[in-house]
Design a protein around this motif. Structure first.
Motif, PDB file in Angstrom:
ATOM      1  N   ILE A   1      -6.852 -18.822  15.699  1.00 15.82           N
ATOM      2  CA  ILE A   1      -7.871 -19.793  15.441  1.00 15.82           C
ATOM      3  C   ILE A   1      -9.350 -19.190  15.289  1.00 15.82           C
ATOM      4  CG2 ILE A   1      -9.194 -21.970  15.852  1.00 15.82           C
ATOM      5  CD1 ILE A   1      -6.053 -22.994  16.762  1.00 15.82           C
ATOM      6  N   LEU A   2      -9.810 -18.677  16.326  1.00 13.71           N
ATOM      7  CA  LEU A   2     -11.146 -17.805  16.296  1.00 13.71           C
ATOM      8  C   LEU A   2     -11.350 -16.909  15.363  1.00 13.71           C
ATOM      9  CD1 LEU A   2     -11.420 -17.348  20.323  1.00 13.71           C
ATOM     10  CD2 LEU A   2     -12.852 -19.126  18.917  1.00 13.71           C
ATOM     11  N   MET A   3     -10.507 -16.176  15.008  1.00 11.99           N
ATOM     12  CA  MET A   3     -10.655 -15.244  13.931  1.00 11.99           C
ATOM     13  C   MET A   3     -10.553 -15.916  12.659  1.00 11.99           C
ATOM     14  SD  MET A   3      -7.765 -12.445  15.505  1.00 11.99           S
ATOM     15  CE  MET A   3      -7.755 -11.338  14.123  1.00 11.99           C
ATOM     16  N   LYS A   4     -10.067 -16.823  12.371  1.00 14.72           N
ATOM     17  CA  LYS A   4     -10.034 -17.633  11.074  1.00 14.72           C
ATOM     18  C   LYS A   4     -11.346 -18.213  10.844  1.00 14.72           C
ATOM     19  CE  LYS A   4      -8.474 -21.382   8.767  1.00 14.72           C
ATOM     20  NZ  LYS A   4      -7.596 -23.208   9.288  1.00 14.72           N
ATOM     21  N   ASP A   5     -12.163 -18.504  11.922  1.00 14.12           N
ATOM     22  CA  ASP A   5     -13.218 -19.209  11.824  1.00 14.12           C
ATOM     23  C   ASP A   5     -14.455 -18.305  11.900  1.00 14.12           C
ATOM     24  OD1 ASP A   5     -12.110 -21.581  11.562  1.00 14.12           O
ATOM     25  OD2 ASP A   5     -12.453 -22.108  13.648  1.00 14.12           O
ATOM     26  N   VAL A   6     -14.332 -17.075  12.151  1.00 10.66           N
ATOM     27  CA  VAL A   6     -15.325 -15.952  12.222  1.00 10.66           C
ATOM     28  C   VAL A   6     -15.990 -15.878  11.053  1.00 10.66           C
ATOM     29  CG1 VAL A   6     -14.043 -13.927  11.909  1.00 10.66           C
ATOM     30  CG2 VAL A   6     -16.149 -13.800  13.372  1.00 10.66           C
ATOM     31  N   ASP A   7     -17.618 -15.556  11.175  1.00  8.24           N
ATOM     32  CA  ASP A   7     -18.400 -15.044  10.087  1.00  8.24           C
ATOM     33  C   ASP A   7     -18.091 -13.864   9.697  1.00  8.24           C
ATOM     34  OD1 ASP A   7     -20.385 -14.734   8.246  1.00  8.24           O
ATOM     35  OD2 ASP A   7     -21.908 -14.939   9.713  1.00  8.24           O
ATOM     36  N   ARG A   8     -17.421 -13.625   8.395  1.00  2.16           N
ATOM     37  CA  ARG A   8     -17.128 -12.272   8.043  1.00  2.16           C
ATOM     38  C   ARG A   8     -18.336 -11.833   7.280  1.00  2.16           C
ATOM     39  NH1 ARG A   8     -10.935 -12.028   7.822  1.00  2.16           N
ATOM     40  NH2 ARG A   8     -10.302 -14.133   8.928  1.00  2.16           N
ATOM     41  N   SER A   9     -19.379 -12.206   6.951  1.00  3.26           N
ATOM     42  CA  SER A   9     -20.512 -11.790   6.327  1.00  3.26           C
ATOM     43  C   SER A   9     -21.148 -10.775   6.952  1.00  3.26           C
ATOM     44  CB  SER A   9     -21.183 -12.653   5.545  1.00  3.26           C
ATOM     45  OG  SER A   9     -21.947 -13.726   6.398  1.00  3.26           O
ATOM     46  N   ASP A  10     -21.176 -10.915   8.186  1.00  2.55           N
ATOM     47  CA  ASP A  10     -22.092  -9.908   9.412  1.00  2.55           C
ATOM     48  C   ASP A  10     -21.123  -8.721   9.562  1.00  2.55           C
ATOM     49  OD1 ASP A  10     -24.232  -9.221  10.845  1.00  2.55           O
ATOM     50  OD2 ASP A  10     -23.631 -10.416  12.424  1.00  2.55           O
ATOM     51  N   PHE A  11     -21.430  -7.527   9.494  1.00  3.97           N
ATOM     52  CA  PHE A  11     -20.750  -6.340   9.806  1.00  3.97           C
ATOM     53  C   PHE A  11     -21.533  -5.679  11.040  1.00  3.97           C
ATOM     54  CE2 PHE A  11     -19.307  -7.309   5.661  1.00  3.97           C
ATOM     55  CZ  PHE A  11     -18.014  -7.165   5.699  1.00  3.97           C
ATOM     56  N   ALA A  12     -20.708  -4.968  11.697  1.00  2.00           N
ATOM     57  CA  ALA A  12     -21.325  -3.961  12.819  1.00  2.00           C
ATOM     58  C   ALA A  12     -20.867  -2.663  12.525  1.00  2.00           C
ATOM     59  CB  ALA A  12     -20.738  -4.518  14.289  1.00  2.00           C
ATOM     60  N   SER A  13     -21.826  -1.894  12.806  1.00  2.00           N
ATOM     61  CA  SER A  13     -21.503  -0.458  12.761  1.00  2.00           C
ATOM     62  C   SER A  13     -20.650  -0.028  13.709  1.00  2.00           C
ATOM     63  CB  SER A  13     -23.009   0.365  13.017  1.00  2.00           C
ATOM     64  OG  SER A  13     -22.980   0.452  14.019  1.00  2.00           O
ATOM     65  N   GLU A  14     -20.013   1.019  13.467  1.00  2.00           N
ATOM     66  CA  GLU A  14     -18.969   1.805  14.436  1.00  2.00           C
ATOM     67  C   GLU A  14     -19.537   2.075  15.834  1.00  2.00           C
ATOM     68  OE1 GLU A  14     -16.097   5.490  14.918  1.00  2.00           O
ATOM     69  OE2 GLU A  14     -16.954   5.135  13.001  1.00  2.00           O
ATOM     70  N   ASP A  15     -21.092   2.509  15.863  1.00  2.00           N
ATOM     71  CA  ASP A  15     -21.653   2.675  16.976  1.00  2.00           C
ATOM     72  C   ASP A  15     -21.842   1.473  17.785  1.00  2.00           C
ATOM     73  OD1 ASP A  15     -21.902   5.333  16.208  1.00  2.00           O
ATOM     74  OD2 ASP A  15     -23.899   5.167  15.466  1.00  2.00           O
ATOM     75  N   GLU A  16     -22.225   0.500  16.964  1.00  2.00           N
ATOM     76  CA  GLU A  16     -22.417  -0.841  17.980  1.00  2.00           C
ATOM     77  C   GLU A  16     -21.160  -1.337  18.468  1.00  2.00           C
ATOM     78  OE1 GLU A  16     -25.648  -3.786  15.662  1.00  2.00           O
ATOM     79  OE2 GLU A  16     -23.877  -3.101  14.422  1.00  2.00           O
ATOM     80  N   VAL A  17     -20.043  -1.055  17.882  1.00  2.00           N
ATOM     81  CA  VAL A  17     -18.719  -1.448  18.391  1.00  2.00           C
ATOM     82  C   VAL A  17     -18.532  -0.661  19.565  1.00  2.00           C
ATOM     83  CG1 VAL A  17     -16.274  -1.688  17.891  1.00  2.00           C
ATOM     84  CG2 VAL A  17     -17.881  -2.345  16.203  1.00  2.00           C
ATOM     85  N   MET A  18     -18.491   0.729  19.375  1.00  2.42           N
ATOM     86  CA  MET A  18     -18.227   1.629  20.417  1.00  2.42           C
ATOM     87  C   MET A  18     -19.257   1.242  21.656  1.00  2.42           C
ATOM     88  SD  MET A  18     -15.682   2.920  19.492  1.00  2.42           S
ATOM     89  CE  MET A  18     -15.449   4.175  20.699  1.00  2.42           C
ATOM     90  N   ALA A  19     -20.479   0.817  21.856  1.00  9.74           N
ATOM     91  CA  ALA A  19     -21.517   0.475  22.783  1.00  9.74           C
ATOM     92  C   ALA A  19     -20.718  -0.622  23.363  1.00  9.74           C
ATOM     93  CB  ALA A  19     -22.699   0.423  22.076  1.00  9.74           C
ATOM     94  N   LYS A  20     -20.496  -1.592  22.680  1.00  5.24           N
ATOM     95  CA  LYS A  20     -19.846  -3.000  23.225  1.00  5.24           C
ATOM     96  C   LYS A  20     -18.685  -2.493  23.975  1.00  5.24           C
ATOM     97  CE  LYS A  20     -22.495  -6.334  21.823  1.00  5.24           C
ATOM     98  NZ  LYS A  20     -23.063  -7.390  22.658  1.00  5.24           N
ATOM     99  N   LEU A  21     -17.562  -1.770  23.653  1.00 10.09           N
ATOM    100  CA  LEU A  21     -16.472  -1.316  24.367  1.00 10.09           C
ATOM    101  C   LEU A  21     -16.894  -0.542  25.536  1.00 10.09           C
ATOM    102  CD1 LEU A  21     -14.227  -0.596  21.200  1.00 10.09           C
ATOM    103  CD2 LEU A  21     -14.014  -2.647  22.660  1.00 10.09           C
ATOM    104  N   LYS A  22     -17.753   0.277  25.485  1.00 11.16           N
ATOM    105  CA  LYS A  22     -18.208   1.242  26.774  1.00 11.16           C
ATOM    106  C   LYS A  22     -18.760   0.314  27.570  1.00 11.16           C
ATOM    107  CE  LYS A  22     -18.239   5.491  24.209  1.00 11.16           C
ATOM    108  NZ  LYS A  22     -19.028   6.508  23.690  1.00 11.16           N
TER     109      LYS A  22
END
Length: 65
Positions: free
Chosen positions: A43-64
């Motif tokens: 349900i959360l994934m269905k409602d997410v804003d798909r117009s905003d993208f994150a770079s791979e660096d941003e994703v990896m920084a969050k995961l770390k």
């Protein structure tokens, strides 16, 4: 048709509600905790804003972090 989600507070409540629904002839389904989490996540994934993208660096920084 809409659905109703019920979270019994004890095993006794669970048994009572299950038996009541069966006697009333109401179709029901038991979901595990994992199934309920998956449903909530979908349900959360269905409602997410798909117009905003994150770079791979941003994703990896969050995961770390």
């Amino acid at each position: 048709m809409s659905s109703i989600v019920v979270n019994p507070q004890s095993e006794e409540e669970f048994q009572f509600i299950s038996e009541l629904l069966k006697k009333l002839g109401v179709d029901s389904m038991v979901l595990s905790d994992e199934d309920a989490e998956d449903l909530g996540l979908s349900i959360l994934m269905k409602d997410v804003d798909r117009s905003d993208f994150a770079s791979e660096d941003e994703v990896m920084a969050k995961l770390k972090g």
